[in-house]
Design an enzyme around this catalytic site. Structure first.
Site, PDB file in Angstrom:
ATOM      1  N   SER A 114       0.824  -1.213   0.000  1.00 28.95           N
ATOM      2  CA  SER A 114       0.000   0.000   0.000  1.00 28.95           C
ATOM      3  C   SER A 114       0.855   1.259   0.000  1.00 28.95           C
ATOM      4  O   SER A 114       1.945   1.288   0.588  1.00 28.95           O
ATOM      5  CB  SER A 114      -0.874  -0.033   1.253  1.00 28.95           C
ATOM      6  N   TYR A 150      -1.927  -0.145  10.208  1.00 28.94           N
ATOM      7  CA  TYR A 150      -2.102  -0.756   8.880  1.00 28.94           C
ATOM      8  C   TYR A 150      -0.849  -0.565   8.024  1.00 28.94           C
ATOM      9  O   TYR A 150      -0.322  -1.518   7.435  1.00 28.94           O
ATOM     10  CB  TYR A 150      -3.327  -0.126   8.205  1.00 28.94           C
TER      11      TYR A 150
HETATM   12  P1  NAD Z   1     -11.283  -6.081   0.696  1.00 31.38           P
HETATM   13  O1  NAD Z   1     -11.518  -5.980   2.172  1.00 31.38           O
HETATM   14  O2  NAD Z   1     -12.411  -5.791  -0.216  1.00 31.38           O
HETATM   15  O3  NAD Z   1     -10.706  -7.516   0.347  1.00 31.38           O
HETATM   16  C1  NAD Z   1      -9.958  -8.280   1.252  1.00 31.38           C
HETATM   17  C2  NAD Z   1     -10.543  -9.690   1.283  1.00 31.38           C
HETATM   18  O4  NAD Z   1      -9.735 -10.457   2.186  1.00 31.38           O
HETATM   19  C3  NAD Z   1     -11.978  -9.735   1.830  1.00 31.38           C
HETATM   20  O5  NAD Z   1     -12.821 -10.407   0.932  1.00 31.38           O
HETATM   21  C4  NAD Z   1     -11.854 -10.482   3.156  1.00 31.38           C
HETATM   22  O6  NAD Z   1     -12.976 -11.312   3.439  1.00 31.38           O
HETATM   23  C5  NAD Z   1     -10.581 -11.280   2.947  1.00 31.38           C
HETATM   24  N1  NAD Z   1      -9.925 -11.588   4.220  1.00 31.38           N
HETATM   25  C6  NAD Z   1      -9.712 -10.742   5.255  1.00 31.38           C
HETATM   26  N2  NAD Z   1      -9.097 -11.380   6.250  1.00 31.38           N
HETATM   27  C7  NAD Z   1      -8.910 -12.665   5.831  1.00 31.38           C
HETATM   28  C8  NAD Z   1      -8.324 -13.803   6.415  1.00 31.38           C
HETATM   29  N3  NAD Z   1      -7.811 -13.773   7.654  1.00 31.38           N
HETATM   30  N4  NAD Z   1      -8.301 -14.949   5.697  1.00 31.38           N
HETATM   31  C9  NAD Z   1      -8.829 -15.016   4.448  1.00 31.38           C
HETATM   32  N5  NAD Z   1      -9.410 -13.945   3.839  1.00 31.38           N
HETATM   33  C10 NAD Z   1      -9.441 -12.800   4.538  1.00 31.38           C
HETATM   34  O7  NAD Z   1     -10.036  -5.124   0.395  1.00 31.38           O
HETATM   35  P2  NAD Z   1      -9.467  -4.557  -0.987  1.00 31.38           P
HETATM   36  O8  NAD Z   1      -9.711  -3.106  -0.995  1.00 31.38           O
HETATM   37  O9  NAD Z   1      -9.895  -5.413  -2.116  1.00 31.38           O
HETATM   38  O10 NAD Z   1      -7.906  -4.769  -0.761  1.00 31.38           O
HETATM   39  C11 NAD Z   1      -7.200  -5.900  -1.275  1.00 31.38           C
HETATM   40  C12 NAD Z   1      -5.734  -5.778  -0.883  1.00 31.38           C
HETATM   41  O11 NAD Z   1      -5.178  -4.592  -1.428  1.00 31.38           O
HETATM   42  C13 NAD Z   1      -5.491  -5.700   0.628  1.00 31.38           C
HETATM   43  O12 NAD Z   1      -4.309  -6.393   0.928  1.00 31.38           O
HETATM   44  C14 NAD Z   1      -5.311  -4.228   0.876  1.00 31.38           C
HETATM   45  O13 NAD Z   1      -4.547  -3.981   2.034  1.00 31.38           O
HETATM   46  C15 NAD Z   1      -4.600  -3.802  -0.393  1.00 31.38           C
HETATM   47  N6  NAD Z   1      -4.772  -2.377  -0.727  1.00 31.38           N
HETATM   48  C16 NAD Z   1      -6.004  -1.909  -1.077  1.00 31.38           C
HETATM   49  C17 NAD Z   1      -6.136  -0.555  -1.407  1.00 31.38           C
HETATM   50  C18 NAD Z   1      -7.462   0.036  -1.812  1.00 31.38           C
HETATM   51  O14 NAD Z   1      -7.503   1.243  -2.094  1.00 31.38           O
HETATM   52  N7  NAD Z   1      -8.536  -0.709  -1.881  1.00 31.38           N
HETATM   53  C19 NAD Z   1      -5.018   0.292  -1.353  1.00 31.38           C
HETATM   54  C20 NAD Z   1      -3.793  -0.235  -0.962  1.00 31.38           C
HETATM   55  C21 NAD Z   1      -3.666  -1.586  -0.675  1.00 31.38           C
END
Ligand code: NAD
Length: 327
Positions: free
Chosen positions: A125, A150
């Site tokens: 991130s 985070y």
């Molecule tokens: P999201 O919450 O929609 O997706 C994460 C998924 O992981 C969820 O479906 C959740 O059920 C699953 N999950 C959580 N804990 C879990 C566990 N212990 N075991 C199995 N599954 C688990 O989030 P997102 O926005 O799609 O983000 C995806 C990735 O990208 C993450 O790693 C997040 O940190 C990273 N990220 C996202 C953004 C953004 O702007 N959305 C920015 C930077 C980084």
């Protein structure tokens, strides 16, 4: 052979699964459907993937070692996206965030090592840059001053990937996503939350004077980067790289609210609130390395991306959020 996508039911993970399936790959999705936001939203995210016989969904927790050890032996690359995402939730429960993001990542790296799987993509991130005074943010800038749990866990995940590639010959790529938006966006993120408020004629809370800025990145551009990143890990020698994925066009918060209002044909009523702890002033990706390594060329400008988001929100998201009644 198949790709393991963790966090397959989430915002970015479900889109990645769809894209991999559409280009003919077999995918194993792993997701716990954690309670951060409703299961029915994640089920809707997976509806398209479930039409493919090449898609297998394993419901379970990345911290469950015995479940992870039993994942199908067809897996030959990993895209690790599961996480407790978000700055504010991590301030409320830093230990849960550390447990999922650090212990979970370590277990997946152990899994890859034990199975002899070399390609490993890790979702990091832009938050790792903290309040970096220098713009744009480059992969060579210091990332030693995270301002939220985070951010600290995402940096920690990168370091675990580095150690695993050094010790065990993995090819790890940490992709630093800059605020991703688009259809299926997480319901806790500002663009989606503000959209619901606009449609319900509520006040939009603006934290700070509106001058903070984010390098909002459209989901299709992120996916191009992740797919190119996966290809890179498949063809490259063992090692570790970190690459920014953004748009390199920071948008001020006040401008974001204005463009969103335009897309929904509403005049936003703004309520100004103090900045929240853990928030950073700005994010702005330097994309030189992404271009050199992945030929990454994001192409969606913000108003266009917001138009596409708004179209989806009116058709699906607002019903999921019960802003427009159930579909
Ligand atoms: P999201 O919450 O929609 O997706 C994460 C998924 O992981 C969820 O479906 C959740 O059920 C699953 N999950 C959580 N804990 C879990 C566990 N212990 N075991 C199995 N599954 C688990 O989030 P997102 O926005 O799609 O983000 C995806 C990735 O990208 C993450 O790693 C997040 O940190 C990273 N990220 C996202 C953004 C953004 O702007 N959305 C920015 C930077 C980084």
């Amino acid at each position: 052979m198949s790709v393991l996508v963790t966090g397959a039911a989430g915002f970015i993970g479900s889109h990645l699964v769809d894209r991999l399936l559409e280009r003919g790959e077999a995918v194993v999705g792993l997701d716990s459907f954690d309670s951060f936001y409703p299961r029915r939203i994640k089920e809707a995210n997976l509806a398209h993937a479930r039409e493919f016989s090449r898609f297998t969904l394993v419901e379970g927790d990345i911290r469950d070692r015995s479940l992870v050890a039993k994942l199908p032996d067809t897996i030959n690359s990993v895209a690790h996206l599961a996480a407790r995402a978000g700055v504010r939730p991590s301030i409320r429960d830093p230990t849960l965030c550390a447990d999922v993001n650090l212990v979970g990542t370590s277990i997946l790296l152990d899994f890859a090592v034990a199975r002899g799987i070399r390609p490993f993509v890790f979702a990091s991130s832009s938050s790792v840059y903290g309040n970096n005074p220098k713009t744009p943010f480059s992969e060579t800038d210091s990332v030693d001053h995270p301002v939220s749990p985070y951010a600290a866990t995402k940096r920690g995940g990168e370091l675990l990937c580095h150690a695993a590639s050094h010790l065990h010959g993995l090819t790890c790529l940490a992709l630093r996503f800059f605020t991703v938006y688009g259809p299926r966006q997480r319901p806790d993120l500002a663009i989606r939350k503000f959209s619901g408020l606009l449609l319900a004629n509520g006040e939009v809370p603006r934290f700070g004077d509106g001058s903070t800025a984010r390098d909002y990145t459209f989901i299709d551009d992120i996916l191009e980067g992740v797919l190119a990143g996966l290809e890179w890990t498949r063809r490259s020698d063992p090692g570790f790289e970190v690459v920014n994925l953004g748009e390199a066009r920071p948008i001020r918060l006040a401008e974001m609210i204005r463009v969103l209002g335009e897309a929904f044909g509403r005049s936003p009523r703004v309520r100004e609130l103090p900045m929240e702890p853990g928030d950073v002033e700005r994010t702005f990706a330097d994309l030189e390395r992404a271009r050199a390594l992945l030929d990454y060329r994001p192409s969606t400008d913000f108003p266009e991306g917001i138009r596409k988001f708004a179209e989806w929100y009116l058709a699906e998201g607002a019903h999921q959020d019960e802003v427009l009644g159930t579909a």
